[in-house]
Design an enzyme around this catalytic site. Structure first.
Site, PDB file in Angstrom:
ATOM      1  N   TYR A 148     -23.852  -9.791 -50.244  1.00  0.00           N
ATOM      2  CA  TYR A 148     -23.746 -11.378 -50.802  1.00  0.00           C
ATOM      3  C   TYR A 148     -23.594 -12.024 -49.302  1.00  0.00           C
ATOM      4  O   TYR A 148     -22.928 -11.438 -48.386  1.00  0.00           O
ATOM      5  CB  TYR A 148     -22.105 -11.414 -51.254  1.00  0.00           C
ATOM      6  CG  TYR A 148     -21.682 -12.684 -51.465  1.00  0.00           C
ATOM      7  CD1 TYR A 148     -22.344 -13.568 -52.284  1.00  0.00           C
ATOM      8  CD2 TYR A 148     -20.356 -13.033 -50.687  1.00  0.00           C
ATOM      9  CE1 TYR A 148     -21.712 -14.740 -52.691  1.00  0.00           C
ATOM     10  CE2 TYR A 148     -20.052 -14.487 -51.032  1.00  0.00           C
ATOM     11  CZ  TYR A 148     -20.659 -15.285 -51.861  1.00  0.00           C
ATOM     12  OH  TYR A 148     -20.239 -16.600 -52.015  1.00  0.00           O
ATOM     13  N   ASP A 243     -25.910 -10.343 -41.137  1.00  0.00           N
ATOM     14  CA  ASP A 243     -24.703 -11.066 -41.367  1.00  0.00           C
ATOM     15  C   ASP A 243     -23.411 -10.085 -41.463  1.00  0.00           C
ATOM     16  O   ASP A 243     -23.075  -9.259 -41.926  1.00  0.00           O
ATOM     17  CB  ASP A 243     -24.975 -11.461 -42.953  1.00  0.00           C
ATOM     18  CG  ASP A 243     -23.802 -12.090 -43.574  1.00  0.00           C
ATOM     19  OD1 ASP A 243     -22.883 -12.461 -42.872  1.00  0.00           O
ATOM     20  OD2 ASP A 243     -23.903 -12.473 -44.888  1.00  0.00           O
ATOM     21  N   LYS A 275     -15.011 -15.416 -41.411  1.00  0.00           N
ATOM     22  CA  LYS A 275     -13.364 -14.641 -41.791  1.00  0.00           C
ATOM     23  C   LYS A 275     -12.824 -14.662 -40.363  1.00  0.00           C
ATOM     24  O   LYS A 275     -12.052 -15.443 -40.053  1.00  0.00           O
ATOM     25  CB  LYS A 275     -13.955 -13.566 -42.458  1.00  0.00           C
ATOM     26  CG  LYS A 275     -14.558 -13.816 -43.736  1.00  0.00           C
ATOM     27  CD  LYS A 275     -14.719 -12.593 -44.970  1.00  0.00           C
ATOM     28  CE  LYS A 275     -15.125 -13.162 -46.155  1.00  0.00           C
ATOM     29  NZ  LYS A 275     -16.462 -12.871 -46.687  1.00  0.00           N
TER      30      LYS A 275
HETATM   31  C1  LIG Z   1     -17.502 -13.980 -47.192  1.00  0.00           C
HETATM   32  C2  LIG Z   1     -19.087 -13.730 -46.764  1.00  0.00           C
HETATM   33  C3  LIG Z   1     -19.875 -14.751 -46.744  1.00  0.00           C
HETATM   34  C4  LIG Z   1     -19.461 -16.237 -47.190  1.00  0.00           C
HETATM   35  O1  LIG Z   1     -18.704 -16.840 -46.433  1.00  0.00           O
HETATM   36  P1  LIG Z   1     -17.769 -18.085 -46.776  1.00  0.00           P
HETATM   37  O2  LIG Z   1     -16.794 -18.440 -45.916  1.00  0.00           O
HETATM   38  O3  LIG Z   1     -16.809 -17.556 -48.152  1.00  0.00           O
HETATM   39  O4  LIG Z   1     -18.835 -19.077 -47.374  1.00  0.00           O
HETATM   40  C5  LIG Z   1     -20.993 -14.353 -46.243  1.00  0.00           C
HETATM   41  N1  LIG Z   1     -21.359 -13.399 -45.993  1.00  0.00           N
HETATM   42  C6  LIG Z   1     -20.633 -12.238 -45.984  1.00  0.00           C
HETATM   43  C7  LIG Z   1     -20.969 -10.836 -45.544  1.00  0.00           C
HETATM   44  C8  LIG Z   1     -19.238 -12.491 -46.353  1.00  0.00           C
HETATM   45  O5  LIG Z   1     -18.539 -11.289 -46.650  1.00  0.00           O
END
Ligand SMILES: *Cc1c(COP(=O)(O)O)cnc(C)c1O
Length: 442
Positions: A148, A243, A275
């Site tokens: 994701y 990511d 995060k």
């Molecule tokens: C949480 C997450 C996102 C998206 O971040 P948001 O701040 O919710 O838009 C993208 N990539 C990874 C791996 C994530 O865990």
């Protein structure tokens, strides 16, 4: 599905009001408890490892805001820094010092040479892909099923029929024109990656992957997999985007790259972070090789912007969090995660519930599956989510708030002390028996 026995009358009233004015009553779908049944708990306050809901129930928090609260809730030093920042004013739309300091801290701790600050992980991955396309002059994006990257149109894609063909929209509202330049592959599958690059190599702008996927439960990259991806991208002139929105400053002090990049010598062209680096505020970043980053406006031609990007309050919170995240903090997180993971596994063994526990650094998750190992999305999809629902509600009754979905990592913080961990350990055997009962009743 079983509902929790704790008093939740005030939460229920709030949820009814919320549903009248907001789709599903929540501002992000997983919060609605749809996967586990029952009413989401509206949280009034948090302190350290603990949450208090509007009915006065106390829970040990194993969500930690889905990762950001590395130091626990309302950490006194982070709070003081934020209060001082708020007192100075909250947004100017001009450059400020905290954003420089946060960028310096990220550059010092990771392999990124330059970063651009944004406000969400979604914005970070969306912008990184645009930059990769602008830099390479190519269009195709490769991603993995089960990874994701936020709700970017081109990445809300499912594998098309047949191997290494273009993807189809993963949700209504995404046009096929947004996903017909996306290729979706099975995770940890080198042959599939090689096939896609043989087929489309000279059209691929970038491959994006979670550095250690945590959004289908925790599925670690097999040894050498990230290095293989980086090398394959390099050989074809595509960019490798790691990511680390979830793993960055969470899996280890640097993130997943810090865990295995140093060992295997892989370096991404671009990273995305979020995060933890926002310290509980909306802040995220993308960054990487200076040569690539210089293609961004205003230095280069690839446009990207944000009214609240680098916000002084958010960057102050992130900076305070990263500065307090010492090597000792990560040792504590890893030890705590190991104790909880091992105790959960033994409680499930004892109750006869098939499961797999997997981890990467301080991150871990438990899959309710009879497969011996979970290495991709197909394996993760074998999870018994009804059994997890029973387990979840038994834990909630015992004062432990797990993620309300079977496909999520359980997060701990530096504030998870012996008292908090003991509450979790005490709750596990009963919850494991509830999961077993849910399986038997079918
Ligand atoms: C949480 C997450 C996102 C998206 O971040 P948001 O701040 O919710 O838009 C993208 N990539 C990874 C791996 C994530 O865990």
């Amino acid at each position: 599905m079983r509902r929790s026995d704790t008093d939740s009358r005030v939460s229920e009233a709030l949820f009814a009001r919320a549903r009248a004015v907001t789709p599903g009553g929540v501002n992000s779908p997983v919060r609605a408890f749809n996967a586990v049944g029952g009413t989401p708990r509206f949280i009034r306050s948090g302190s350290g490892a603990w949450l208090t809901d509007v009915d006065g129930n106390e829970y040990v928090d194993l969500i930690c805001s889905w990762g950001p609260m590395l130091l626990g809730h309302a950490h006194p030093e982070v709070q003081a820094a934020v209060q001082a920042a708020v007192a100075r004013g909250t947004s100017y739309g001009t450059p400020t010092e905290p954003e420089v300091e946060l960028a310096e801290e990220i550059v010092a701790r990771t392999a990124a040479e330059e970063v651009r600050l944004v406000t969400s992980g979604t914005e970070a991955t969306m912008s990184a892909i645009r930059l990769a396309r602008g830099f390479t002059g190519r269009d195709v994006v490769v991603k993995f099923a089960g990874c994701y990257h936020g709700h970017v149109d081109a990445l809300l894609a499912s594998a098309g029929s047949g191997l290494a063909t273009f993807a189809v929209p993963g949700t209504p509202g995404v046009p096929t024109s947004s996903t017909d330049l996306t290729v979706v592959l099975p995770y940890n599958d080198r042959a599939a990656v090689s096939r896609a690059f043989t087929e489309y190599g000279d059209r691929i702008a970038c491959l994006i992957t979670e550095a250690a996927p945590g959004n289908m439960g925790l599925v670690p990259p097999e040894p050498g997999f990230n290095a293989f991806l980086a090398e394959t991208c390099r050989a074809h002139g595509a960019l490798f985007i790691s990511d680390e929105v979830m793993t960055g400053f969470r899996a280890s002090r640097q993130g997943q790259w810090g865990l295995d990049g140093a060992v295997e010598g892989w370096t991404p062209d671009l990273f995305t972070f979020g995060k933890v680096m926002g310290g509980g505020f909306p802040a995220a970043a993308f960054g990487g090789r200076a040569e690539v980053m210089r293609h961004l406006a205003p230095e280069g031609g690839v446009y990207q912007a944000g009214t609240l990007a680098g916000n002084p309050v958010a960057t102050t919170a992130g900076l305070a969090t990263l500065r307090l995240a010492t090597p000792e903090v990560y040792q504590h997180l890893e030890a705590t995660a190991t104790v909880i993971k091992d105790a959960a596994a033994s409680a499930l063994v004892e109750a006869g519930v098939a499961h797999v526990a997997q981890s990467s650094g301080t991150m871990f998750s438990i899959f309710f599956t009879d497969r011996p190992q979970v290495r991709d999305f197909a394996d993760a999809s074998s999870t018994d989510s009804a059994a997890y629902g029973a387990f979840f509600h038994a834990m909630l009754d015992a004062g432990v708030h797990l993620p309300p979905s079977a496909y999520e990592v359980w997060f701990v913080s530096a504030a998870h002390d012996d008292r908090a961990v003991q509450r979790v350990l005490d709750a596990l055997p009963v919850a494991a028996r509830s999961a077993a009962a849910a399986q038997e009743s079918r």
